[in-house]
Design a protein around this motif. Structure first.
Motif, PDB file in Angstrom:
ATOM      1  N   PRO A  26       0.825  -1.220   0.000  1.00 48.02           N
ATOM      2  CA  PRO A  26       0.000   0.000   0.000  1.00 48.02           C
ATOM      3  C   PRO A  26       0.856   1.265   0.000  1.00 48.02           C
ATOM      4  CG  PRO A  26      -0.081  -1.109   2.133  1.00 48.02           C
ATOM      5  CD  PRO A  26       0.612  -2.043   1.205  1.00 48.02           C
ATOM      6  N   ALA A  27       0.568   2.155  -0.931  1.00 46.49           N
ATOM      7  CA  ALA A  27       1.389   3.354  -1.098  1.00 46.49           C
ATOM      8  C   ALA A  27       1.214   4.341   0.051  1.00 46.49           C
ATOM      9  CB  ALA A  27       1.051   4.027  -2.425  1.00 46.49           C
ATOM     10  N   HIS A  28       0.075   4.273   0.746  1.00 49.59           N
ATOM     11  CA  HIS A  28      -0.164   5.254   1.814  1.00 49.59           C
ATOM     12  C   HIS A  28       0.608   4.928   3.087  1.00 49.59           C
ATOM     13  CE1 HIS A  28      -3.011   2.087   2.961  1.00 49.59           C
ATOM     14  NE2 HIS A  28      -3.028   2.619   4.180  1.00 49.59           N
ATOM     15  N   LEU A  29       1.220   3.746   3.137  1.00 54.52           N
ATOM     16  CA  LEU A  29       2.036   3.387   4.291  1.00 54.52           C
ATOM     17  C   LEU A  29       3.510   3.440   3.922  1.00 54.52           C
ATOM     18  CD1 LEU A  29       0.062   0.299   5.699  1.00 54.52           C
ATOM     19  CD2 LEU A  29       0.140   2.620   6.642  1.00 54.52           C
ATOM     20  N   ALA A  30       4.266   4.195   4.673  1.00 50.99           N
ATOM     21  CA  ALA A  30       5.705   4.293   4.402  1.00 50.99           C
ATOM     22  C   ALA A  30       6.353   2.931   4.601  1.00 50.99           C
ATOM     23  CB  ALA A  30       6.345   5.319   5.328  1.00 50.99           C
ATOM     24  N   PRO A  31       7.286   2.542   3.721  1.00 48.37           N
ATOM     25  CA  PRO A  31       7.935   1.233   3.886  1.00 48.37           C
ATOM     26  C   PRO A  31       8.809   1.193   5.131  1.00 48.37           C
ATOM     27  CG  PRO A  31       8.998   2.504   2.149  1.00 48.37           C
ATOM     28  CD  PRO A  31       7.776   3.266   2.549  1.00 48.37           C
ATOM     29  N   ILE A  32       8.737   0.083   5.850  1.00 45.84           N
ATOM     30  CA  ILE A  32       9.600  -0.143   7.006  1.00 45.84           C
ATOM     31  C   ILE A  32      10.223  -1.527   6.846  1.00 45.84           C
ATOM     32  CG2 ILE A  32       9.768  -0.341   9.512  1.00 45.84           C
ATOM     33  CD1 ILE A  32       7.292   1.384   9.760  1.00 45.84           C
ATOM     34  N   SER A  33      11.531  -1.582   6.874  1.00 45.17           N
ATOM     35  CA  SER A  33      12.221  -2.859   6.730  1.00 45.17           C
ATOM     36  C   SER A  33      12.849  -3.292   8.052  1.00 45.17           C
ATOM     37  CB  SER A  33      13.311  -2.783   5.661  1.00 45.17           C
ATOM     38  OG  SER A  33      13.992  -4.027   5.584  1.00 45.17           O
ATOM     39  N   LEU A  34      12.426  -4.455   8.503  1.00 44.67           N
ATOM     40  CA  LEU A  34      13.071  -5.134   9.627  1.00 44.67           C
ATOM     41  C   LEU A  34      13.797  -6.380   9.125  1.00 44.67           C
ATOM     42  CD1 LEU A  34      10.142  -5.033  12.257  1.00 44.67           C
ATOM     43  CD2 LEU A  34      11.861  -3.284  11.780  1.00 44.67           C
ATOM     44  N   GLY A  35      14.070  -6.395   7.818  1.00 45.58           N
ATOM     45  CA  GLY A  35      14.592  -7.592   7.195  1.00 45.58           C
ATOM     46  C   GLY A  35      16.098  -7.742   7.266  1.00 45.58           C
ATOM     47  N   ILE A  36      16.815  -6.654   7.126  1.00 48.01           N
ATOM     48  CA  ILE A  36      18.275  -6.725   7.021  1.00 48.01           C
ATOM     49  C   ILE A  36      18.919  -6.222   8.310  1.00 48.01           C
ATOM     50  CG2 ILE A  36      20.307  -5.919   5.740  1.00 48.01           C
ATOM     51  CD1 ILE A  36      18.603  -5.700   3.279  1.00 48.01           C
ATOM     52  N   GLN A 373      11.124 -22.838  10.257  1.00 50.06           N
ATOM     53  CA  GLN A 373       9.749 -22.814   9.783  1.00 50.06           C
ATOM     54  C   GLN A 373       8.815 -22.172  10.795  1.00 50.06           C
ATOM     55  OE1 GLN A 373       8.831 -26.879   8.773  1.00 50.06           O
ATOM     56  NE2 GLN A 373       9.423 -26.597   6.630  1.00 50.06           N
ATOM     57  N   GLN A 374       7.871 -21.388  10.272  1.00 48.46           N
ATOM     58  CA  GLN A 374       6.867 -20.679  11.067  1.00 48.46           C
ATOM     59  C   GLN A 374       7.498 -19.660  12.018  1.00 48.46           C
ATOM     60  OE1 GLN A 374       4.574 -24.186  12.490  1.00 48.46           O
ATOM     61  NE2 GLN A 374       2.879 -23.314  11.311  1.00 48.46           N
ATOM     62  N   ARG A 375       8.722 -19.242  11.696  1.00 45.73           N
ATOM     63  CA  ARG A 375       9.367 -18.179  12.456  1.00 45.73           C
ATOM     64  C   ARG A 375       9.776 -17.058  11.517  1.00 45.73           C
ATOM     65  NH1 ARG A 375      10.713 -19.245  17.725  1.00 45.73           N
ATOM     66  NH2 ARG A 375      10.437 -21.406  18.376  1.00 45.73           N
ATOM     67  N   ILE A 376       9.918 -15.871  12.073  1.00 50.79           N
ATOM     68  CA  ILE A 376      10.441 -14.733  11.326  1.00 50.79           C
ATOM     69  C   ILE A 376      11.550 -14.072  12.141  1.00 50.79           C
ATOM     70  CG2 ILE A 376       8.354 -14.229   9.998  1.00 50.79           C
ATOM     71  CD1 ILE A 376       7.736 -12.013  12.099  1.00 50.79           C
ATOM     72  N   ARG A 377      12.471 -13.457  11.431  1.00 49.41           N
ATOM     73  CA  ARG A 377      13.506 -12.662  12.076  1.00 49.41           C
ATOM     74  C   ARG A 377      13.212 -11.195  11.835  1.00 49.41           C
ATOM     75  NH1 ARG A 377      19.669 -12.233  10.053  1.00 49.41           N
ATOM     76  NH2 ARG A 377      18.699 -10.546   8.865  1.00 49.41           N
ATOM     77  N   MET A 378      13.202 -10.433  12.917  1.00 44.31           N
ATOM     78  CA  MET A 378      12.989  -8.989  12.841  1.00 44.31           C
ATOM     79  C   MET A 378      14.224  -8.282  13.372  1.00 44.31           C
ATOM     80  SD  MET A 378       9.029  -8.847  14.202  1.00 44.31           S
ATOM     81  CE  MET A 378       9.276 -10.165  15.408  1.00 44.31           C
ATOM     82  N   ALA A 379      14.819  -7.441  12.552  1.00 45.05           N
ATOM     83  CA  ALA A 379      16.001  -6.682  12.943  1.00 45.05           C
ATOM     84  C   ALA A 379      15.558  -5.303  13.423  1.00 45.05           C
ATOM     85  CB  ALA A 379      16.958  -6.557  11.757  1.00 45.05           C
ATOM     86  N   LEU A 380      15.685  -5.059  14.724  1.00 41.08           N
ATOM     87  CA  LEU A 380      15.260  -3.769  15.295  1.00 41.08           C
ATOM     88  C   LEU A 380      16.415  -2.779  15.229  1.00 41.08           C
ATOM     89  CD1 LEU A 380      13.093  -4.810  18.373  1.00 41.08           C
ATOM     90  CD2 LEU A 380      12.490  -4.709  15.947  1.00 41.08           C
ATOM     91  N   VAL A 381      16.742  -2.400  14.001  1.00 36.37           N
ATOM     92  CA  VAL A 381      17.924  -1.571  13.786  1.00 36.37           C
ATOM     93  C   VAL A 381      17.584  -0.106  13.522  1.00 36.37           C
ATOM     94  CG1 VAL A 381      19.408  -3.442  12.990  1.00 36.37           C
ATOM     95  CG2 VAL A 381      17.925  -2.270  11.350  1.00 36.37           C
ATOM     96  N   ALA A 382      16.345   0.184  13.194  1.00 37.20           N
ATOM     97  CA  ALA A 382      15.949   1.560  12.881  1.00 37.20           C
ATOM     98  C   ALA A 382      15.656   2.327  14.177  1.00 37.20           C
ATOM     99  CB  ALA A 382      14.737   1.548  11.960  1.00 37.20           C
ATOM    100  N   SER A 383      15.118   3.528  14.046  1.00 35.48           N
ATOM    101  CA  SER A 383      14.804   4.351  15.209  1.00 35.48           C
ATOM    102  C   SER A 383      13.684   3.723  16.033  1.00 35.48           C
ATOM    103  CB  SER A 383      14.378   5.750  14.758  1.00 35.48           C
ATOM    104  OG  SER A 383      13.128   5.677  14.084  1.00 35.48           O
ATOM    105  N   VAL A 384      13.560   4.180  17.276  1.00 39.85           N
ATOM    106  CA  VAL A 384      12.498   3.681  18.142  1.00 39.85           C
ATOM    107  C   VAL A 384      11.132   3.926  17.513  1.00 39.85           C
ATOM    108  CG1 VAL A 384      11.351   3.969  20.374  1.00 39.85           C
ATOM    109  CG2 VAL A 384      13.837   3.944  20.263  1.00 39.85           C
TER     110      VAL A 384
END
Length: 403
Positions: A26-36, A373-384
């Motif tokens: 959705p374009a109205h939501l700014a992209p947030i990456s917790l992937g890398i 499997q059935q897990r995700i990794r979230m990198a909390l590297v951006a601002s609070v």
């Protein structure tokens, strides 16, 4: 072409790109990456200034062994951090261009395919994919030991058969772990050292997340564990560390290996031919970074603030706990509704423009299961604020799944 290249699997982020192919968030939501897992906190100003102040070093060929000043600063840091006798900077310390390239190159130094055609490199599962690539391109095969959630994600080495251990030449250990954040205990290290004594394999301890932790006690290091157990020569043991996470300076590509002097000697020989010397400019800035601890304390406080706010929010909808250390959350996604990790990541991106990494991309099918499997990794590297926004979107998305 080298036929071993054909054994390499696509990197997790390439798989993620393929998963998202054709998806329009959705374009109205700014992209947030917790992937890398790329640190986003500011690089300390004194490190930047040290780089610009030493640009004259560009006119000099660097030494593979590194400067006396840098090796001395690293030795001092190891002694302070782990409460150890100061390692010998001339024989037990080697600067490297980040821990990633060193972990890969070290396998080329250690693996002896002339001794056996069935050499193994043992890796935790899930794991940092460099370990697998290092195994294949050294002529060995990876052997995966699954992380056990019941053992704080420590791999269950006790159940590895003796005929497997007899083929292992190199063991990669990641503590604090990527992606689990788990830290090995002294008992874990004692078990590994006893196995190394029995079977003669080398241990490469990847410790690049060691300075991001949430309790009062800093994570136990490999050299620290060896010293406590009376292994003061660090036989068959090297520790790999880096400024990337500690000092928010991944672009410097600056780290070190430390430990067994004989392994360092052979690795230095390999690296001299490999052309792996660190720029004098980066060496000068790195020496100052290892000497300063205040910026590390401040950085750790930023991560603590994020994890203390975000983990309770996500626990409402995901099976997730505060890790021992590191900057990842390793979450099980089927708490409220049955869903695969890949489908969860794809739908989250499609509906809420948040990127997370499917856990199965960080693991391999081994011994009947894929522990990611059935897990995700979230990198909390951006601002609070950005991480909080991502967490709120994840909560909304997961509640929607359960309806």
């Amino acid at each position: 072409m080298n036929p071993l290249l054909s054994q390499l699997q696509p990197y997790p982020f390439e798989k993620l790109k393929q998963l998202f192919n054709g998806v329009t968030p959705p374009a109205h939501l700014a992209p947030i990456s917790l992937g890398i897992g790329e640190p986003k906190h500011d690089t300390p100003e004194f490190i930047k200034q040290a780089i610009t102040a030493n640009l004259s070093g560009l006119a000099n060929y660097p030494s593979t062994l590194g400067s006396d000043a840098l090796r001395g600063a690293i030795a001092d840091w190891i002694a302070r951090r782990y409460q150890l006798p100061r390692p010998n900077p001339a024989t037990q310390i080697l600067p490297v261009n980040g821990s990633r390239e060193a972990l890969f190159a070290f396998a080329q130094t250690v693996i002896n395919t002339q001794a056996t055609s069935s050499a193994l490199i043992m890796c935790p599962n899930p794991f940092y994919q460099i370990y697998e690539g290092a195994a294949y391109l050294s002529g060995a095969q990876p052997y995966f030991v699954n992380a056990d959630p019941a053992r704080n994600y420590s791999p269950d080495y006790a159940n590895v058969p003796a005929d497997v251990w007899e083929r292992v030449q190199l063991l990669f250990v990641c503590s604090p772990g990527n992606p689990t954040g788990a830290v090995l205990t002294l008992a874990d290290w004692q078990q590994l050292f006893e196995l190394s004594d029995r079977y003669g394999f080398v241990i490469a301890a990847d410790e690049c997340y060691s300075e991001i932790y949430f309790g009062e006690q800093a994570p136990l290091g490999a050299l620290e564990a060896a010293h406590r157990l009376g292994r003061t020569s660090y036989a068959r043991l090297l520790s790999f560390s880096s400024l990337s996470k500690r000092s928010n300076a991944p672009g410097m590509r600056s780290g070190f290996v430390a430990g067994d002097a004989e392994l360092i000697k052979q690795f230095l020989l390999y690296r001299t031919y490999h052309g792996s010397a660190m720029s004098p400019v980066i060496q000068a800035a790195s020496a100052l970074a290892w000497q300063d601890e205040q910026h590390v304390i401040q950085n750790r406080a930023l991560y603590k603030a994020k994890f203390n706010q975000i983990t309770p929010l996500l626990q409402e909808v995901l099976d997730v706990q505060l890790p021992d250390a590191g900057f990842y959350l390793w979450a099980k996604v089927d708490k409220l509704a049955p869903i695969s990790d890949t489908e969860y990541a794809k739908q989250l991106y499609a509906e809420y423009n948040v990127t997370v990494l499917p856990g199965s991309y960080l693991a391999r099918d081994a011994h009947g299961i894929n522990p990611g499997q059935q897990r995700i990794r979230m990198a909390l590297v951006a601002s609070v604020d950005e991480c909080l926004e991502a967490a709120n979107r994840i909560v909304a998305f997961t509640k929607k799944l359960a309806r």
